[in-house]
Design an enzyme around this catalytic site. Structure first.
Site, PDB file in Angstrom:
ATOM      1  N   HIS A 247       0.811  -1.213   0.000  1.00 59.37           N
ATOM      2  CA  HIS A 247       0.000   0.000   0.000  1.00 59.37           C
ATOM      3  C   HIS A 247       0.849   1.271   0.000  1.00 59.37           C
ATOM      4  CE1 HIS A 247      -3.981  -1.969   1.475  1.00 59.37           C
ATOM      5  NE2 HIS A 247      -3.932  -1.858   0.168  1.00 59.37           N
TER       6      HIS A 247
ATOM      7  N   ARG B  58      -9.893   0.041 -12.577  1.00 58.85           N
ATOM      8  CA  ARG B  58      -9.826  -1.073 -11.620  1.00 58.85           C
ATOM      9  C   ARG B  58     -10.903  -0.853 -10.566  1.00 58.85           C
ATOM     10  NH1 ARG B  58      -4.247   0.500 -12.100  1.00 58.85           N
ATOM     11  NH2 ARG B  58      -2.975  -1.103 -13.129  1.00 58.85           N
TER      12      ARG B  58
ATOM     13  N   ARG C 258     -13.403  -2.476 -15.802  1.00 62.32           N
ATOM     14  CA  ARG C 258     -13.206  -3.913 -15.579  1.00 62.32           C
ATOM     15  C   ARG C 258     -14.112  -4.382 -14.451  1.00 62.32           C
ATOM     16  NH1 ARG C 258      -7.277  -5.902 -14.092  1.00 62.32           N
ATOM     17  NH2 ARG C 258      -7.767  -4.920 -12.105  1.00 62.32           N
TER      18      ARG C 258
ATOM     19  N   GLU D   2      -5.508 -12.379 -20.720  1.00 66.74           N
ATOM     20  CA  GLU D   2      -4.438 -12.468 -19.729  1.00 66.74           C
ATOM     21  C   GLU D   2      -4.095 -13.918 -19.382  1.00 66.74           C
ATOM     22  OE1 GLU D   2      -5.654 -10.651 -16.029  1.00 66.74           O
ATOM     23  OE2 GLU D   2      -7.765 -11.110 -16.441  1.00 66.74           O
TER      24      GLU D   2
ATOM     25  N   ASP E 133      -0.455 -10.635 -15.924  1.00 64.97           N
ATOM     26  CA  ASP E 133      -0.789 -12.047 -15.704  1.00 64.97           C
ATOM     27  C   ASP E 133      -0.404 -12.910 -16.899  1.00 64.97           C
ATOM     28  OD1 ASP E 133      -1.657 -12.257 -13.117  1.00 64.97           O
ATOM     29  OD2 ASP E 133      -3.743 -11.827 -13.570  1.00 64.97           O
TER      30      ASP E 133
ATOM     31  N   ARG F  91       4.987 -13.496 -10.553  1.00 63.50           N
ATOM     32  CA  ARG F  91       5.489 -12.136 -10.745  1.00 63.50           C
ATOM     33  C   ARG F  91       5.794 -11.409  -9.437  1.00 63.50           C
ATOM     34  NH1 ARG F  91       0.815  -8.379 -10.828  1.00 63.50           N
ATOM     35  NH2 ARG F  91      -1.129  -9.547 -10.963  1.00 63.50           N
TER      36      ARG F  91
ATOM     37  N   CYS G 174      -3.419  -3.232 -21.426  1.00 68.94           N
ATOM     38  CA  CYS G 174      -3.498  -2.469 -20.180  1.00 68.94           C
ATOM     39  C   CYS G 174      -2.493  -2.950 -19.135  1.00 68.94           C
ATOM     40  CB  CYS G 174      -4.911  -2.523 -19.610  1.00 68.94           C
ATOM     41  SG  CYS G 174      -5.505  -4.192 -19.279  1.00 68.94           S
TER      42      CYS G 174
END
Length: 568
Positions: free
Chosen positions: A188, A295, A331, A430, A454, A464, A501
């Site tokens: 965060h 998002r 999305r 993805e 992804d 990742r 994206c």
């Protein structure tokens, strides 16, 4: 020569200033603390928690008033932790064994944090930082530890972990840069720093302990370097880079109103990835042409209950309106995997990235999905909205969504609510399955958006967020490039548009390859737009195709990167 500590630059730029250690040592306050009897210590715990809850509520209200929805969501998550009755009960139990309210708070929150750190899921591991943050806030409030004071000069915040609340609540003009010992780019603290374009270096590990409070440092966010006590000569040399950085920013500002068009007239739409409607305003200053990825997780995060259709409608409507006629791709809920929510009651999974997540949850939870679809359809009245489905692997899933879309429309008609019939439906490509099946899937949707974050990890079988295998993770791997090429070609063959994206979209060198493949749109974090735009405006479509043809003959990611380095 100054000492140079090597980390990982996650937010580019140069920053020079004095260090402020924000993981403040409270040992002195603990040593001086005079504990009372158990009853009085427990009362102090209750009072400290009430005060911290009030502080967090005020912080959330302030951030929402400033339309900083993403930062507000993080503070709301902290508020929920501070109000967690099980954490409070654990603290009370510790009072009896420690005899000290502040020590009980720190011990109990540390045990909670350690429990999260022992989990396999990367997202949950990183929430340990938030739990420690909340625990330290409560303990510091009880101990009367003063908040850090800031002078006229911006400081460099430094610590192994930096509480997200610290960065969220300090004015941007007071933070010159951020240095973190931990290595995550998805914690965060980094998310907030990135949203505020603060130069940041992470991953120093224990080397961060060599940096003392008040030390003059220089941060190179491009190279991931921290220079301790740089001499005047070094500072002068970096001052030149700072001046060049300023000139470049001015140059990029001039590019903002110009289209991303090649020397031979081929246009690519450059859009922004956002987490809230507030991000659109900032993205427009960088020259974005709409939103390629909204998002919606931030609409769902930091809340005790599922957000209502009305809550979602207002959030999406605001973003669509700010896009001013350009597309706003929303999305659907991409929760699960690395982004769980308490109220969803998603069971623990051995492989959450491969488990019950994203569209897989939506299709089995109409109580979540139908309100979201209705909210997006309603928001479409105010501009050009699009629905994008994450984690698609088959035509069956697309058909199921279309059935639910009709159900959502029928409910809106019955309720007398206005909605748009012109909301396009697309999918994120993805998974390797979606890329391989792109020629088939293209018959059933209006657009593709390639999610490389992804797609790369699934194609290469490389986690990742695992630093041990990070060297294997590359969007220039020939296998990845071929899947992307297959996807874009399938879109063109079926007269739908193809965008991207993922992080690859923000790489100027990759943009040349994507241009050669025939990409229609690239969506990225807003500060990356000018660099990509400049690259596109300096090359022709025909040149990009020649470069792509040569790259597709290469056998390794290293060869691809070397070729691009020498030919761009």
């Amino acid at each position: 020569m100054p000492d140079v500590l090597q980390g990982k630059g996650v937010i580019s730029g140069i920053a020079i200033g004095k260090v402020m250690l924000v993981s403040q040592n409270i040992d002195g306050y603990l040593a001086a603390y005079d504990a009372g009897d158990s009853e009085s210590e427990i009362q102090k715990v209750h009072e400290a928690i009430r005060n911290v809850v009030a502080d967090l509520e005020a912080s959330v209200k302030m951030l929402k008033a400033k339309e900083s929805i993403d930062r507000a969501a993080i503070m709301e998550a902290h508020l929920m932790m501070a109000q967690d009755s099980s954490l409070e009960s654990a603290i009370i139990d510790k009072v009896t064994s420690t005899g000290s309210a502040p020590r009980a708070i720190l011990y109990a929150s540390e045990e909670y944090a350690a429990m999260f750190e022992g989990m396999d899921d990367a997202y949950l591991k990183e929430r340990a930082v938030d739990i420690r943050d909340v625990g330290r806030r409560i303990a510091k409030r009880l101990l009367g530890v003063p908040e850090p004071e800031f002078g006229d000069e911006a400081v460099i915040l430094c610590g192994h972990e930096i509480e997200p609340s610290v960065i969220a609540n300090i004015p941007s003009n007071k933070i010159g840069g951020v240095i973190l010992g931990q290595g995550s780019t998805t914690c965060h603290a980094v998310i907030i720093a990135k949203a505020r374009a603060i130069t940041t270096v992470v991953g120093l590990g224990k080397k961060v302990e060599a940096i003392k409070d008040g030390t003059m440092v220089l941060i190179d966010g491009d190279e991931g370097e921290v220079l301790i006590n740089p001499d005047e000569r070094t500072i002068r040399s970096y001052q030149k880079r700072l001046e060049e950085q300023k000139r470049q920013q001015e140059h990029y500002a001039q590019l903002a109103p110009l289209p991303a068009i090649t020397t031979d007239g081929v246009k690519v739409q450059l859009a922004a990835n956002i987490g809230s409607a507030d991000d659109v305003k900032s993205a427009l200053t960088y020259g974005c042409e709409g939103v390629g990825l909204f998002r919606t997780e931030f609409v769902f995060m930091g809340k005790e209950n599922i957000p209502t259709e009305e809550d979602q409608y207002l959030a999406y409507k605001k973003a669509v309106e700010k896009c001013a006629g350009n597309i706003c791709v929303i999305r659907t809920m991409d929760i699960g995997g690395d982004k769980p929510l308490a109220y969803l009651d998603v069971p623990p999974e051995d492989n959450p990235f491969l488990g019950w997540r994203a569209l897989r949850i939506s299709l089995t939870r109409e109580d979540l999905f139908i309100p979201q679809l209705k909210a997006i359809l309603r928001a479409g009245v105010y501009g050009k909205a699009a629905i994008m489905l994450p984690m698609v692997i088959s035509v069956t899933e697309i058909n199921q969504v279309k059935t639910l879309l009709e159900k959502a429309k029928n409910e809106l008609i019955a309720e007398g609510k206005e909605y748009s019939e012109d909301v396009s439906l697309g999918i994120m490509v993805e998974t390797p399955a979606a890329a391989v099946m792109a020629p088939v899937l293209a018959k059933h949707v209006d657009f593709f958006s390639i999610g490389t974050n992804d797609l790369v990890q699934y194609t290469l079988a490389v986690d990742r967020v695992n630093h041990n295998v990070a060297y294997l993770y590359s969007h220039f791997h020939p296998a990845v490039l071929r899947l992307i090429y297959t996807t874009i070609k399938a879109a063109r063959d079926h007269n739908i548009w193809a965008g991207m994206c993922g992080e690859m979209a923000s790489d100027p060198a990759a943009a040349v390859l994507l241009l050669g493949m025939g990409i229609h749109e690239l969506s990225m974090s807003a500060p990356s737009i000018p660099k990509v735009k400049e690259k596109i405006r300096k090359i022709s479509f025909e040149e990009a195709k020649v470069i792509l043809e040569a790259v597709l003959q290469l056998e390794t990611a290293e060869e691809v990167k070397e070729y691009l380095k020498n030919n761009l």
